[in-house]
Design a protein around this motif. Structure first.
Motif, PDB file in Angstrom:
ATOM      1  N   ASP A 126      18.222   4.934   5.075  1.00 45.57           N
ATOM      2  CA  ASP A 126      16.852   4.974   4.565  1.00 45.57           C
ATOM      3  C   ASP A 126      16.653   3.855   3.542  1.00 45.57           C
ATOM      4  O   ASP A 126      16.542   4.102   2.338  1.00 45.57           O
ATOM      5  N   TRP A 127      16.660   2.623   4.053  1.00 51.77           N
ATOM      6  CA  TRP A 127      16.439   1.459   3.195  1.00 51.77           C
ATOM      7  C   TRP A 127      15.032   0.934   3.425  1.00 51.77           C
ATOM      8  O   TRP A 127      14.528   0.940   4.554  1.00 51.77           O
ATOM      9  N   LYS A 128      14.428   0.412   2.353  1.00 54.84           N
ATOM     10  CA  LYS A 128      13.041  -0.079   2.483  1.00 54.84           C
ATOM     11  C   LYS A 128      12.964  -1.289   3.419  1.00 54.84           C
ATOM     12  O   LYS A 128      11.939  -1.529   4.060  1.00 54.84           O
ATOM     13  N   GLN A 129      14.061  -2.081   3.521  1.00 55.91           N
ATOM     14  CA  GLN A 129      14.051  -3.276   4.386  1.00 55.91           C
ATOM     15  C   GLN A 129      13.937  -2.906   5.864  1.00 55.91           C
ATOM     16  O   GLN A 129      13.398  -3.658   6.668  1.00 55.91           O
ATOM     17  N   ILE A 130      14.483  -1.747   6.216  1.00 54.27           N
ATOM     18  CA  ILE A 130      14.495  -1.344   7.619  1.00 54.27           C
ATOM     19  C   ILE A 130      13.227  -0.594   8.004  1.00 54.27           C
ATOM     20  O   ILE A 130      12.630  -0.835   9.049  1.00 54.27           O
ATOM     21  N   GLY A 131      12.783   0.287   7.137  1.00 56.69           N
ATOM     22  CA  GLY A 131      11.558   1.027   7.423  1.00 56.69           C
ATOM     23  C   GLY A 131      11.743   1.965   8.608  1.00 56.69           C
ATOM     24  O   GLY A 131      12.848   2.306   9.005  1.00 56.69           O
ATOM     25  N   THR A 132      10.634   2.348   9.198  1.00 55.79           N
ATOM     26  CA  THR A 132      10.679   3.251  10.345  1.00 55.79           C
ATOM     27  C   THR A 132      11.015   2.470  11.613  1.00 55.79           C
ATOM     28  O   THR A 132      10.350   1.491  11.940  1.00 55.79           O
ATOM     29  N   THR A 133      12.042   2.884  12.306  1.00 52.00           N
ATOM     30  CA  THR A 133      12.471   2.197  13.530  1.00 52.00           C
ATOM     31  C   THR A 133      12.174   3.081  14.746  1.00 52.00           C
ATOM     32  O   THR A 133      12.675   4.211  14.819  1.00 52.00           O
ATOM     33  N   PRO A 134      11.383   2.589  15.693  1.00 54.01           N
ATOM     34  CA  PRO A 134      11.039   3.389  16.888  1.00 54.01           C
ATOM     35  C   PRO A 134      12.203   3.421  17.883  1.00 54.01           C
ATOM     36  O   PRO A 134      12.229   2.692  18.870  1.00 54.01           O
ATOM     37  N   THR A 135      13.176   4.288  17.610  1.00 57.07           N
ATOM     38  CA  THR A 135      14.416   4.339  18.391  1.00 57.07           C
ATOM     39  C   THR A 135      14.164   4.491  19.890  1.00 57.07           C
ATOM     40  O   THR A 135      14.718   3.753  20.705  1.00 57.07           O
ATOM     41  N   ARG A 136      13.314   5.431  20.252  1.00 60.81           N
ATOM     42  CA  ARG A 136      13.066   5.694  21.665  1.00 60.81           C
ATOM     43  C   ARG A 136      12.425   4.478  22.344  1.00 60.81           C
ATOM     44  O   ARG A 136      12.769   4.123  23.460  1.00 60.81           O
ATOM     45  N   ARG A 137      11.526   3.834  21.632  1.00 62.42           N
ATOM     46  CA  ARG A 137      10.842   2.657  22.195  1.00 62.42           C
ATOM     47  C   ARG A 137      11.821   1.499  22.401  1.00 62.42           C
ATOM     48  O   ARG A 137      11.743   0.756  23.384  1.00 62.42           O
ATOM     49  N   ILE A 138      12.749   1.332  21.457  1.00 64.29           N
ATOM     50  CA  ILE A 138      13.755   0.266  21.571  1.00 64.29           C
ATOM     51  C   ILE A 138      14.599   0.468  22.824  1.00 64.29           C
ATOM     52  O   ILE A 138      14.814  -0.468  23.604  1.00 64.29           O
ATOM     53  N   LYS A 139      15.064   1.667  23.036  1.00 69.21           N
ATOM     54  CA  LYS A 139      15.908   1.947  24.197  1.00 69.21           C
ATOM     55  C   LYS A 139      15.141   1.794  25.503  1.00 69.21           C
ATOM     56  O   LYS A 139      15.675   1.297  26.500  1.00 69.21           O
ATOM     57  N   GLY A 140      13.886   2.198  25.492  1.00 68.24           N
ATOM     58  CA  GLY A 140      13.061   2.049  26.694  1.00 68.24           C
ATOM     59  C   GLY A 140      12.811   0.585  27.022  1.00 68.24           C
ATOM     60  O   GLY A 140      12.888   0.170  28.188  1.00 68.24           O
ATOM     61  N   ARG A 141      12.551  -0.201  25.982  1.00 65.33           N
ATOM     62  CA  ARG A 141      12.309  -1.646  26.183  1.00 65.33           C
ATOM     63  C   ARG A 141      13.586  -2.328  26.659  1.00 65.33           C
ATOM     64  O   ARG A 141      13.541  -3.242  27.483  1.00 65.33           O
ATOM     65  N   PHE A 142      14.734  -1.903  26.145  1.00 66.70           N
ATOM     66  CA  PHE A 142      16.012  -2.462  26.580  1.00 66.70           C
ATOM     67  C   PHE A 142      16.219  -2.210  28.077  1.00 66.70           C
ATOM     68  O   PHE A 142      16.601  -3.114  28.821  1.00 66.70           O
ATOM     69  N   ASP A 143      15.973  -0.993  28.508  1.00 69.22           N
ATOM     70  CA  ASP A 143      16.130  -0.668  29.935  1.00 69.22           C
ATOM     71  C   ASP A 143      15.205  -1.514  30.798  1.00 69.22           C
ATOM     72  O   ASP A 143      15.596  -1.980  31.874  1.00 69.22           O
ATOM     73  N   GLU A 144      14.003  -1.731  30.319  1.00 69.97           N
ATOM     74  CA  GLU A 144      13.007  -2.515  31.063  1.00 69.97           C
ATOM     75  C   GLU A 144      13.436  -3.981  31.182  1.00 69.97           C
ATOM     76  O   GLU A 144      13.415  -4.571  32.266  1.00 69.97           O
ATOM     77  N   LEU A 145      13.862  -4.575  30.051  1.00 69.09           N
ATOM     78  CA  LEU A 145      14.223  -5.995  30.043  1.00 69.09           C
ATOM     79  C   LEU A 145      15.556  -6.261  30.736  1.00 69.09           C
ATOM     80  O   LEU A 145      15.811  -7.385  31.183  1.00 69.09           O
ATOM     81  N   SER A 146      16.399  -5.263  30.835  1.00 71.13           N
ATOM     82  CA  SER A 146      17.711  -5.435  31.457  1.00 71.13           C
ATOM     83  C   SER A 146      17.629  -5.706  32.957  1.00 71.13           C
ATOM     84  O   SER A 146      18.633  -6.054  33.583  1.00 71.13           O
ATOM     85  N   THR A 147      16.444  -5.558  33.531  1.00 66.67           N
ATOM     86  CA  THR A 147      16.269  -5.856  34.961  1.00 66.67           C
ATOM     87  C   THR A 147      15.964  -7.336  35.193  1.00 66.67           C
ATOM     88  O   THR A 147      15.938  -7.794  36.332  1.00 66.67           O
ATOM     89  N   ILE A 148      15.744  -8.085  34.092  1.00 64.24           N
ATOM     90  CA  ILE A 148      15.399  -9.516  34.189  1.00 64.24           C
ATOM     91  C   ILE A 148      16.554 -10.319  33.598  1.00 64.24           C
ATOM     92  O   ILE A 148      16.865 -10.185  32.411  1.00 64.24           O
ATOM     93  N   ARG A 149      17.206 -11.155  34.420  1.00 59.81           N
ATOM     94  CA  ARG A 149      18.447 -11.823  33.993  1.00 59.81           C
ATOM     95  C   ARG A 149      18.301 -12.627  32.709  1.00 59.81           C
ATOM     96  O   ARG A 149      19.171 -12.561  31.825  1.00 59.81           O
TER      97      ARG A 149
END
Length: 403
Positions: free
Chosen positions: A93-116
């Motif tokens: 819980d550091w002010k530099q990091i703030g709120t991180t959208p964990t679920r969105r990050i993982k979803g975006r990773f799965d999406e981009l992993s299909t593009i080399r």
């Protein structure tokens, strides 16, 4: 894993220098590791490995974080948060990091992993040229080049045997293993600072990738011969040549840069290599003096370095497509000029740490049709891919000068 503020701040500072100021990752990491004397090996390991990891995956992480260069401090923290989330690390819980959208990050990773180009985190132009020159092999190769390179040592046979070196390192709490097909090599089982060992200080070994260790052997120098290493740099392959020649004969180590040859001299003293004569190339006269004088010539040519991305991940972001055009011209000129140093009946090895045919077999093919190239015959070549060997991507061709 629990994140420590001072270590993470060091990583952020390092990323700022590398991404925004154009600093080289290895130099930045070296400096960061001296930042706090209280850090233990685990702390330093975190700083080094995290920095390199984020550099390696910069494009993918930045795309997920939705940030663009130049990266503000806030942007760099967002990229760091992506790295941590994808590794399952609970963010503090550091002010530099703030709120991180964990679920969105993982979803975006799965999406981009299909593009080399995103999955392997490379520039568009690099992906295009890799596919053009290597075809289907490019998929496997760029994936292999995104893995951390192993640490490989070359036992210095002027001073010690490989078996004895392994035993000595074991006494210093460094475990190694033999590599089949690499007679002088030892690979570290776990990463360690080998430069602080007494074995290193005594000149018992050099750190040298497995593929690089094959180049001097490919030239096959004999004791008593005159050998010229035309692009010697700091002398990794020069020192191997000296060992293979058992300190007998002469090695002329040439380079454009005095500071690199100065480092070679220092390394040669430590290694006990006494048959090396460093020479700075100041003009074409330095080359002409040696026309027809060498039994063997090594041209470890400047190249794109695409075969060593696993150990130099920031090269993905520093390398530009126009550099490739220039370096191919340079390679052709070097081959034509330096080949003249080989005497009739002598041999020449042309080598690069690139995986692109346009820098490798195509250069050799073109050379053999030139006026000077017609004096040579092609003997053999060796193409080393990281995806097949586990070591750096390399190319080497052996040419023989007609009598």
């Amino acid at each position: 894993m629990r994140l420590h503020r001072n270590l993470v701040f060091a990583v952020i500072d390092g990323l700022h220098e590398i991404f925004n100021e154009g600093a080289y990752a290895d130099k930045v990491v070296q400096k960061l590791l001296k930042r706090d004397k209280r850090w233990g090996s685990r702390d330093r390991g975190f700083v080094a490995e995290t920095t390199y990891e984020i550099v390696r995956w910069k494009r993918l992480y930045a795309e997920i974080a939705e940030v663009r260069q130049p990266y503000s401090r806030e942007n760099l923290w967002r990229i760091f948060a992506v790295w941590a989330t994808l590794r399952g690390i609970t963010l503090p819980d550091w002010k530099q990091i703030g709120t991180t959208p964990t679920r969105r990050i993982k979803g975006r990773f799965d999406e981009l992993s299909t593009i080399r180009k995103f999955r392997e985190s490379i520039p568009d132009w690099m992906d295009a040229i890799g596919e053009k020159e290597l075809g289907a092999q490019w998929d496997k190769e760029i994936s292999a080049l995104n893995k951390q390179a192993p640490v490989v040592l070359r036992a210095n046979s002027l001073k010690i045997t490989r078996d004895k070196l392994r035993s000595i390192l074991e006494d210093e709490k460094i475990d190694t293993e033999f590599i089949k097909g690499y007679p002088d090599a030892l690979q570290l089982i776990e990463r360690a600072n080998v430069f602080s060992t007494e074995a290193f200080k005594n000149g018992f070994f050099e750190v040298q990738d497995g593929s690089s260790q094959l180049v001097a052997k490919f030239l096959d120098p004999k004791p008593g011969e005159r050998v010229i290493d035309t692009c010697a740099g700091a002398g990794g392959k020069t020192l191997h040549l000296a060992a293979l020649m058992k300190n007998k004969g002469q090695i002329i180590a040439m380079d454009l840069y005095q500071n690199k040859l100065k480092e070679l001299k220092r390394r040669a003293r430590r290694a006990g290599a006494h048959n090396i004569e460093p020479r700075v190339i100041e003009s074409t006269k330095d080359i002409k003096k040696l026309h027809g004088k060498a039994d063997r010539v090594l041209i470890d040519a400047p190249c794109s370095g695409l075969g060593v991305l696993s150990r130099n991940p920031d090269a993905k972001w520093k390398l530009q497509p126009e550099f490739l055009d220039k370096i191919r011209e340079t390679q052709a000129q070097i081959l034509e000029n330096y080949a003249k140093m080989v005497k009739p009946g002598g041999t020449l090895v042309y080598a690069t740490c690139s995986i692109l045919p346009s820098e490798n077999q195509n250069q050799v093919k073109d050379f053999l049709t030139s006026d000077i190239g017609k004096e040579f015959t092609f003997a053999k070549d060796k193409k080393i891919l990281c995806s097949e060997s586990g070591f750096d991507g390399f190319y080497m061709a052996l040419l023989e000068k007609k009598i």
